[in-house]
Design a protein around this motif. Structure first.
Motif, short mmCIF file in Angstrom:
data_model
loop_
_atom_site.label_atom_id
_atom_site.label_comp_id
_atom_site.label_asym_id
_atom_site.label_seq_id
_atom_site.Cartn_x
_atom_site.Cartn_y
_atom_site.Cartn_z
N UNK A 8 0.60 7.38 4.26
CA UNK A 8 0.93 6.28 3.30
C UNK A 8 2.17 6.61 2.44
N UNK A 9 2.45 7.68 2.08
CA UNK A 9 3.37 8.03 1.10
C UNK A 9 4.68 8.21 1.99
N UNK A 10 4.57 8.72 3.49
CA UNK A 10 5.85 8.89 4.28
C UNK A 10 6.33 7.62 4.93
N UNK A 11 5.29 6.78 5.13
CA UNK A 11 5.51 5.32 5.65
C UNK A 11 6.15 4.57 4.57
N UNK A 12 5.83 4.72 3.30
CA UNK A 12 6.57 3.76 2.31
C UNK A 12 7.92 4.49 2.08
N UNK A 13 8.16 5.93 2.17
CA UNK A 13 9.50 6.36 2.09
C UNK A 13 10.17 6.00 3.12
N UNK A 14 9.85 5.70 4.42
CA UNK A 14 10.50 5.07 5.45
C UNK A 14 10.94 3.71 5.14
N UNK A 15 9.84 2.83 4.55
CA UNK A 15 10.31 1.65 4.13
C UNK A 15 11.18 1.29 3.05
N UNK A 16 11.21 2.30 1.94
CA UNK A 16 12.02 2.32 0.90
C UNK A 16 13.34 2.17 1.21
N UNK A 17 13.93 2.74 2.47
CA UNK A 17 15.48 2.71 2.89
C UNK A 17 15.56 1.33 3.31
N UNK A 18 14.65 0.51 3.81
CA UNK A 18 15.03 -0.62 4.78
C UNK A 18 15.87 -1.75 3.96
N UNK A 19 15.81 -1.92 2.57
CA UNK A 19 16.72 -2.88 2.20
C UNK A 19 17.17 -2.68 0.72
#
Length: 294
Positions: free
Chosen positions: A196-207
């Motif tokens: 979950x931490x790494x998935x949100x890290x992934x998402x944090x760079x999206x926009x």
């Protein structure tokens, strides 16, 4: 067929080559470069897998050094900098075809009691009444271009902008350098907190860098700039699930020269601040283009 969330979990599941060396897949997609959030998320997985798993990550600081090539595996080399009583520190270097493309330092903290305070979450409408990003673009354009349609089918996160997208010059010029979106994974991500931490890290760079562009040009459509993430920092304050709704509040305090700075705050539905984010991006006008005519 697997769901977008399952593909994201699979993307973050690295192959261990040696004790401190991991290999990650890089999907062969029609992109100019590997998505930076993917590299950051995979690097954090590599760091986390060299710890005892009992200390959640509390911060990371990273630099994007070179663009990664889609379709080419990325090797993550982990240095075990420190294993203390309260804190664990790891440094990760991402290498592709013999060249360093990214580095990251992550710190893990043993949970302990302490002080408690935070600023309140902004008052915004909930996600249920907001259109999905892909539907909003489709409604405006009538039909999605092939590249966006392909992206929509593979998108790992449901994204819903709090304010409607701006499509005209007049709408853009009246905007402040702020943006806010509700997000959640398109399916369940399991129960591993590191995922979950790494998935949100992934998402944090999206926009996050959208906040820089909001008063300059429409977020979707032709762009007047080549945009690239330069660095990325995150502070994780509380436990969370990336497959439950979270509000990503973003603003840009300054853009000058060829760089823009953005900061973000991520809240859960109850208004708890989960994560703080900072990022600087390169905004280089296309040849013969300016923010006014781009």
């Amino acid at each position: 067929m697997t769901s977008p969330a399952e593909r994201l979990v699979d993307l973050l599941d690295l192959e261990r080559i040696e004790e401190n060396i991991f290999r990650g897949r890089s999907p062969d997609e029609s992109l100019q470069r590997v998505f930076g959030g993917q590299v950051a998320g995979q690097a954090l997985v590599a760091a986390g897998r060299t710890t005892d798993g009992k200390r959640p990550v509390h911060s990371l600081h990273a630099y994007f050094l070179r663009p990664g090539r889609p379709g080419v595996p990325i090797v993550y080399q982990v240095e075990r900098v420190r294993d203390g009583r309260s804190f664990t520190t790891r440094r990760v270097v991402a290498v592709q075809q013999g060249r360093t493309i990214f580095n990251l330092t992550a710190s893990f903290h043993r949970p302990e009691p302490g002080i408690e305070q935070q600023l309140p979450m902004p008052s915004v409408p909930g996600p249920e009444g907001l259109p999905r990003l892909v539907d909003e673009i489709r409604d405006h354009l009538g039909v999605l271009p092939e590249a966006l349609e392909r992206m929509a089918r593979r998108q790992a996160f449901d994204i819903r902008y709090v304010e409607r997208l701006r499509w005209t010059k007049e709408q853009v010029e009246a905007a402040q350098p702020r943006s806010a979106v509700w997000m959640r994974a398109m399916g369940t991500l399991g129960d591993d907190p590191l995922v979950h931490t790494c998935a949100l890290t992934y998402a944090s760079d999206m926009m996050l860098l959208d906040a820089v562009r909001v008063p300059i040009e429409p977020l979707w459509g032709s762009r007047g700039f080549d945009i690239a993430s330069l660095d990325h920092a995150m502070w994780f304050h509380r436990a969370f699930r990336a497959d439950e709704w979270f509000l990503y509040q973003q603003e840009s305090p300054i853009a000058t020269g060829a760089r823009g700075l953005a900061r973000g705050q991520i809240f859960d539905r109850e208004g708890r601040l989960l994560v703080s984010v900072m990022q600087e991006g390169l905004f280089r006008p296309h040849a013969g283009s300016t923010p006014e005519n781009g």
